[in-house]
Enzyme design. Structure first.
Site, short mmCIF file in Angstrom:
data_model
loop_
_atom_site.label_atom_id
_atom_site.label_comp_id
_atom_site.label_asym_id
_atom_site.label_seq_id
_atom_site.Cartn_x
_atom_site.Cartn_y
_atom_site.Cartn_z
N LYS A 91 0.86 -1.19 0.00
CA LYS A 91 0.00 0.00 0.00
C LYS A 91 0.90 1.24 0.00
O LYS A 91 1.99 1.23 0.61
CB LYS A 91 -0.86 0.00 1.27
CG LYS A 91 -1.68 1.28 1.47
CD LYS A 91 -2.73 1.46 0.39
CE LYS A 91 -3.44 2.81 0.52
NZ LYS A 91 -4.38 3.03 -0.62
N SER A 92 0.49 2.29 -0.71
CA SER A 92 1.30 3.51 -0.71
C SER A 92 1.51 3.98 0.72
O SER A 92 0.55 4.27 1.44
CB SER A 92 0.60 4.62 -1.51
OG SER A 92 0.54 4.27 -2.89
N SER A 112 -12.64 5.78 -2.37
CA SER A 112 -12.00 6.99 -1.87
C SER A 112 -11.37 6.64 -0.52
O SER A 112 -11.82 7.11 0.54
CB SER A 112 -13.01 8.13 -1.72
OG SER A 112 -12.32 9.30 -1.29
N MET A 113 -10.38 5.75 -0.57
CA MET A 113 -9.78 5.23 0.66
C MET A 113 -9.08 6.33 1.45
O MET A 113 -9.13 6.36 2.68
CB MET A 113 -8.79 4.11 0.34
CG MET A 113 -9.34 2.99 -0.54
SD MET A 113 -10.84 2.25 0.13
CE MET A 113 -10.14 1.29 1.46
N GLY A 114 -8.37 7.20 0.72
CA GLY A 114 -7.69 8.30 1.40
C GLY A 114 -6.33 7.90 1.98
O GLY A 114 -5.91 8.40 3.03
N ASN A 152 4.05 7.09 -5.89
CA ASN A 152 2.67 7.33 -6.31
C ASN A 152 2.43 8.82 -6.49
O ASN A 152 2.41 9.57 -5.52
CB ASN A 152 1.71 6.74 -5.25
CG ASN A 152 0.25 6.85 -5.67
OD1 ASN A 152 -0.06 7.46 -6.69
ND2 ASN A 152 -0.62 6.27 -4.88
N CYS A 199 -2.70 9.73 -6.39
CA CYS A 199 -3.87 9.42 -5.56
C CYS A 199 -4.89 10.56 -5.71
O CYS A 199 -4.57 11.73 -5.46
CB CYS A 199 -3.50 9.27 -4.09
SG CYS A 199 -4.97 8.99 -3.06
N LYS A 247 3.89 6.04 -10.41
CA LYS A 247 2.51 5.65 -10.73
C LYS A 247 1.81 6.91 -11.19
O LYS A 247 1.71 7.89 -10.42
CB LYS A 247 1.84 5.07 -9.49
CG LYS A 247 0.37 4.64 -9.64
CD LYS A 247 0.24 3.34 -10.33
CE LYS A 247 -1.17 2.75 -10.28
NZ LYS A 247 -1.52 2.15 -8.97
N VAL A 250 -2.14 2.71 -15.33
CA VAL A 250 -2.57 3.97 -14.74
C VAL A 250 -3.16 3.75 -13.34
O VAL A 250 -3.56 2.62 -12.99
CB VAL A 250 -3.66 4.64 -15.59
CG1 VAL A 250 -3.12 5.13 -16.91
CG2 VAL A 250 -4.86 3.70 -15.80
N GLY A 269 -4.99 -1.58 -14.83
CA GLY A 269 -6.30 -1.01 -15.16
C GLY A 269 -7.15 -1.95 -15.97
O GLY A 269 -6.81 -2.27 -17.11
#
Ligand SMILES: O=C1NC(=O)NC(C(=O)O)N1
Length: 313
Positions: free
Chosen positions: A45-46, A70-72, A128, A131, A165, A193, A250
């Site tokens: 995860k970023s 929209s995990m944030g 990344n 986001c 990314k 993407v 994607g």
């Protein structure tokens, strides 16, 4: 013998398939499942400088044709992932892992890279720049001058293999302009993407949005994303110097989708939405389906067809 091996950043991977950052990589339990799967490797995860709880829920919805999120950037913070990868570098030594990072400004990017340099991390960094889900934070990849400034600083301070990314672009001139910027730098790869930012999926029955953050606006993945993902993979494959490889992300949910990303020029293919829906066993299915396609076409290795998409002259 049909092989789905691939090479990226000078490293060989047993399989050209892996997860997309954000999916099955939040914690050790999920990353263990990726390690046990048929995927060639995993990306975390970023990670941000401080751990984050992310946006309020509901913040993810699987839809018939994909997903909205929209995990944030919820994550345990970079040290957590560096520790996990350090353990895996010992437990499963002949694999190269990806660490995704994202700073909220150029100084944070530098601090994150300094932490990686100070660690025993031997893998590949995925920075990344795309986001779309932190309220008030723009998708850096759409700010061309800032991308150039960030990459200038990044390659002043970091010596290991690193890629970025990117968000999807939708304008040929943007492909040209971004490629001209990226070709100045010793990038190992460009990952095309990230989700299409700020889409809206609504529930007509209740006349309501389906996720809570940002009045329901979120990143779009899945089938909706595939034509744009393939276009970005191919556009950058055509424009970037050969030393900068492409990771395709994607809309991948079948062996044919993997084949299409490779045909467009990807060297590695990441799976997000479909992995979230099906779980890590998807890598068994995708690998088998890709091998079947390769066999039907008489290919024995990815190099036989990678980037060979034909145009109509
Ligand atoms: O880069 C990201 N892309 C997404 O679609 N979602 C996540 C997130 O919101 O953390 N991050």
């Amino acid at each position: 013998m049909i092989s789905t091996k691939t090479t990226l950043a000078g490293f060989e991977f047993d399989n050209c398939l892996m997860n997309a950052a954000g999916v099955y990589c939040y914690d050790a339990a999920e990353l263990d499942q990726m390690q046990a799967s048929k995927a060639g490797t995993f990306v975390t995860k970023s990670a941000t400088l401080q751990a984050r709880t992310g946006n309020p829920e509901p913040r993810y919805l699987a839809t018939p044709l994909g997903s909205i999120n929209s995990m944030g950037l919820p994550n345990h913070g970079l040290p957590y992932y560096l520790d996990y990868v350090s353990q895996q570098q010992i437990a499963v030594p002949n694999k190269i892992y990806f660490q995704s990072i994202t700073g909220f400004n150029i100084d944070e990017d530098e601090q994150l890279l300094a932490q990686i340099t100070a660690s025993d991390f031997k893998g590949i960094v995925e920075l990344n720049l795309s986001c779309p889900n932190v309220p008030g934070k723009p998708q850096t990849g759409y700010d061309f001058e800032t991308v150039e400034r960030i990459l200038t600083r990044v390659f002043e301070v970091y010596q290991g293999p690193l890629g970025i990314k990117l968000p999807p672009y939708f304008d040929i001139v943007h492909f040209d302009q971004m490629a001209a910027i990226l070709n100045q730098f010793p990038l190992a790869f460009v990952n095309c993407v990230n989700s299409i930012g700020n889409g809206l999926f609504i529930d007509a029955a209740t006349e309501t949005v389906t996720i809570k953050p940002k009045n329901g606006f979120g990143g779009i993945g899945g089938d909706y994303l595939k034509p744009t993902a393939l276009a970005n993979v191919h556009a950058f494959y055509q424009r970037l110097k050969p030393e900068i490889q492409i990771i395709g992300t994607g809309g991948v949910k079948s062996g044919q989708d993997v084949f299409e990303h490779l045909l467009c020029g990807a060297s590695m293919v990441q799976v997000g939405t479909a992995l979230q829906k099906e779980g890590p066993l998807i890598f068994d299915r995708l690998t088998a389906e890709l091998k079947t396609i390769m066999q039907q076409k008489g290919y024995t290795q990815i190099a036989d067809f990678q980037g060979q998409l034909k145009h109509l002259d």
